[in-house]
Design a protein around this motif. Structure first.
Motif, PDB file in Angstrom:
ATOM      1  N   LEU A  77     -54.572  71.780  18.892  1.00  0.00           N
ATOM      2  CA  LEU A  77     -53.793  72.038  20.101  1.00  0.00           C
ATOM      3  C   LEU A  77     -53.374  70.732  20.779  1.00  0.00           C
ATOM      4  O   LEU A  77     -54.135  69.779  20.820  1.00  0.00           O
ATOM      5  N   SER A  78     -52.174  70.714  21.344  1.00  0.00           N
ATOM      6  CA  SER A  78     -51.706  69.534  22.078  1.00  0.00           C
ATOM      7  C   SER A  78     -52.326  69.492  23.468  1.00  0.00           C
ATOM      8  O   SER A  78     -52.380  68.444  24.095  1.00  0.00           O
ATOM      9  N   HIS A  79     -52.787  70.626  23.950  1.00  0.00           N
ATOM     10  CA  HIS A  79     -53.363  70.731  25.289  1.00  0.00           C
ATOM     11  C   HIS A  79     -54.447  71.801  25.265  1.00  0.00           C
ATOM     12  O   HIS A  79     -54.223  72.888  24.749  1.00  0.00           O
ATOM     13  N   LYS A  80     -55.600  71.476  25.813  1.00  0.00           N
ATOM     14  CA  LYS A  80     -56.688  72.450  25.916  1.00  0.00           C
ATOM     15  C   LYS A  80     -56.939  72.752  27.381  1.00  0.00           C
ATOM     16  O   LYS A  80     -57.142  71.836  28.174  1.00  0.00           O
ATOM     17  N   SER A  81     -56.929  74.040  27.721  1.00  0.00           N
ATOM     18  CA  SER A  81     -57.100  74.454  29.104  1.00  0.00           C
ATOM     19  C   SER A  81     -58.463  75.095  29.314  1.00  0.00           C
ATOM     20  O   SER A  81     -58.761  76.130  28.718  1.00  0.00           O
ATOM     21  N   GLU A  82     -59.263  74.482  30.169  1.00  0.00           N
ATOM     22  CA  GLU A  82     -60.567  75.065  30.519  1.00  0.00           C
ATOM     23  C   GLU A  82     -60.365  76.392  31.249  1.00  0.00           C
ATOM     24  O   GLU A  82     -61.157  77.322  31.094  1.00  0.00           O
ATOM     25  N   GLU A  95     -49.906  77.950  21.371  1.00  0.00           N
ATOM     26  CA  GLU A  95     -49.991  77.137  20.153  1.00  0.00           C
ATOM     27  C   GLU A  95     -50.900  77.784  19.113  1.00  0.00           C
ATOM     28  O   GLU A  95     -50.549  77.853  17.929  1.00  0.00           O
ATOM     29  N   SER A  96     -52.057  78.257  19.544  1.00  0.00           N
ATOM     30  CA  SER A  96     -52.989  78.888  18.601  1.00  0.00           C
ATOM     31  C   SER A  96     -52.366  80.111  17.934  1.00  0.00           C
ATOM     32  O   SER A  96     -52.489  80.294  16.724  1.00  0.00           O
ATOM     33  N   ALA A  97     -51.713  80.945  18.734  1.00  0.00           N
ATOM     34  CA  ALA A  97     -51.115  82.167  18.184  1.00  0.00           C
ATOM     35  C   ALA A  97     -49.980  81.842  17.222  1.00  0.00           C
ATOM     36  O   ALA A  97     -49.832  82.489  16.180  1.00  0.00           O
ATOM     37  N   ALA A  98     -49.170  80.837  17.551  1.00  0.00           N
ATOM     38  CA  ALA A  98     -48.079  80.436  16.658  1.00  0.00           C
ATOM     39  C   ALA A  98     -48.629  79.944  15.325  1.00  0.00           C
ATOM     40  O   ALA A  98     -48.154  80.347  14.247  1.00  0.00           O
ATOM     41  N   LEU A  99     -49.635  79.079  15.367  1.00  0.00           N
ATOM     42  CA  LEU A  99     -50.248  78.569  14.140  1.00  0.00           C
ATOM     43  C   LEU A  99     -50.895  79.686  13.332  1.00  0.00           C
ATOM     44  O   LEU A  99     -50.717  79.780  12.108  1.00  0.00           O
ATOM     45  N   ALA A 100     -51.631  80.557  14.010  1.00  0.00           N
ATOM     46  CA  ALA A 100     -52.321  81.655  13.321  1.00  0.00           C
ATOM     47  C   ALA A 100     -51.326  82.576  12.625  1.00  0.00           C
ATOM     48  O   ALA A 100     -51.537  82.973  11.469  1.00  0.00           O
ATOM     49  N   LEU A 101     -50.245  82.916  13.293  1.00  0.00           N
ATOM     50  CA  LEU A 101     -49.267  83.824  12.701  1.00  0.00           C
ATOM     51  C   LEU A 101     -48.540  83.166  11.526  1.00  0.00           C
ATOM     52  O   LEU A 101     -48.372  83.793  10.473  1.00  0.00           O
ATOM     53  N   ALA A 102     -48.124  81.922  11.684  1.00  0.00           N
ATOM     54  CA  ALA A 102     -47.426  81.240  10.579  1.00  0.00           C
ATOM     55  C   ALA A 102     -48.327  81.168   9.347  1.00  0.00           C
ATOM     56  O   ALA A 102     -47.871  81.410   8.219  1.00  0.00           O
ATOM     57  N   GLU A 103     -49.600  80.879   9.547  1.00  0.00           N
ATOM     58  CA  GLU A 103     -50.520  80.797   8.410  1.00  0.00           C
ATOM     59  C   GLU A 103     -50.823  82.174   7.827  1.00  0.00           C
ATOM     60  O   GLU A 103     -50.955  82.320   6.616  1.00  0.00           O
ATOM     61  N   SER A 115     -44.450  71.867  20.486  1.00  0.00           N
ATOM     62  CA  SER A 115     -45.737  72.038  21.153  1.00  0.00           C
ATOM     63  C   SER A 115     -45.524  72.818  22.456  1.00  0.00           C
ATOM     64  O   SER A 115     -44.394  73.132  22.832  1.00  0.00           O
ATOM     65  N   ARG A 116     -46.599  73.079  23.121  1.00  0.00           N
ATOM     66  CA  ARG A 116     -46.596  73.959  24.291  1.00  0.00           C
ATOM     67  C   ARG A 116     -45.520  73.585  25.306  1.00  0.00           C
ATOM     68  O   ARG A 116     -45.464  72.458  25.793  1.00  0.00           O
ATOM     69  N   GLN A 117     -44.677  74.553  25.594  1.00  0.00           N
ATOM     70  CA  GLN A 117     -43.688  74.454  26.667  1.00  0.00           C
ATOM     71  C   GLN A 117     -44.160  75.421  27.748  1.00  0.00           C
ATOM     72  O   GLN A 117     -44.554  76.545  27.440  1.00  0.00           O
ATOM     73  N   LYS A 118     -44.098  75.016  28.994  1.00  0.00           N
ATOM     74  CA  LYS A 118     -44.705  75.807  30.055  1.00  0.00           C
ATOM     75  C   LYS A 118     -43.770  75.992  31.235  1.00  0.00           C
ATOM     76  O   LYS A 118     -43.051  75.072  31.609  1.00  0.00           O
ATOM     77  N   THR A 119     -43.787  77.193  31.781  1.00  0.00           N
ATOM     78  CA  THR A 119     -43.151  77.466  33.071  1.00  0.00           C
ATOM     79  C   THR A 119     -44.260  77.966  33.994  1.00  0.00           C
ATOM     80  O   THR A 119     -45.429  78.036  33.594  1.00  0.00           O
ATOM     81  N   ALA A 120     -43.899  78.349  35.192  1.00  0.00           N
ATOM     82  CA  ALA A 120     -44.899  78.843  36.139  1.00  0.00           C
ATOM     83  C   ALA A 120     -45.577  80.117  35.625  1.00  0.00           C
ATOM     84  O   ALA A 120     -46.717  80.386  35.962  1.00  0.00           O
TER      85      ALA A 120
END
Length: 130
Positions: A77-82, A95-103, A115-120
């Motif tokens: 992951l490019s960013h890990k959120s506690e 990111e995890s879901a995208a990687l898991a599905l592609a694999e 990598s992760r793009q974020k809005t509010a």
């Protein structure tokens, strides 16, 4: 090549907010909407109206993974959120879901193209494999 989009969102996130993020992230990456194979998210979002409406509007399958299925992708992951971990049991959904599905779709290692793009209200990531 498989291009899989992972999405995360707040409860009640409107489909327009998801679609705007989806389109903006693809435009920034120079990727055409037609190249996207499928969408993925966390299983806790299976009943999220905005996600379901997005999949329907884009005419793409939407796959859900549980936190245990996403944990193996932590180190990529490019960013890990506690905060996300405290609520879901995994450090990042998009990111995890995208990687898991592609694999899952290719049975080959995947990499993050966007990598992760974020809005509010939402997060987006794009992985490719194959």
């Amino acid at each position: 090549m498989i291009l899989a989009v992972g999405l995360g969102c707040q409860r009640g996130c409107p489909v327009d907010a998801l679609l705007d993020l989806f389109n903006a992230a693809l435009a920034e990456g120079g990727i055409e909407r037609q190249q996207i194979t499928a969408l993925a998210s966390l299983d806790r979002k299976q009943d999220e109206p905005g996600l379901l409406a997005l999949a329907q509007a884009l005419e793409l399958p939407l796959t859900f993974f549980n936190a245990a299925q996403l944990v193996p992708y932590e180190d990529r992951l490019s960013h890990k959120s506690e905060t996300v971990f405290a609520h879901t049991g995994c450090y990042g959904i998009a990111e995890s879901a995208a990687l898991a599905l592609a694999e899952q779709l290719t049975r080959r290692p995947a990499t993050l193209l966007v990598s992760r793009q974020k809005t509010a209200q939402a997060t987006f990531a794009l992985a490719c494999a194959g």
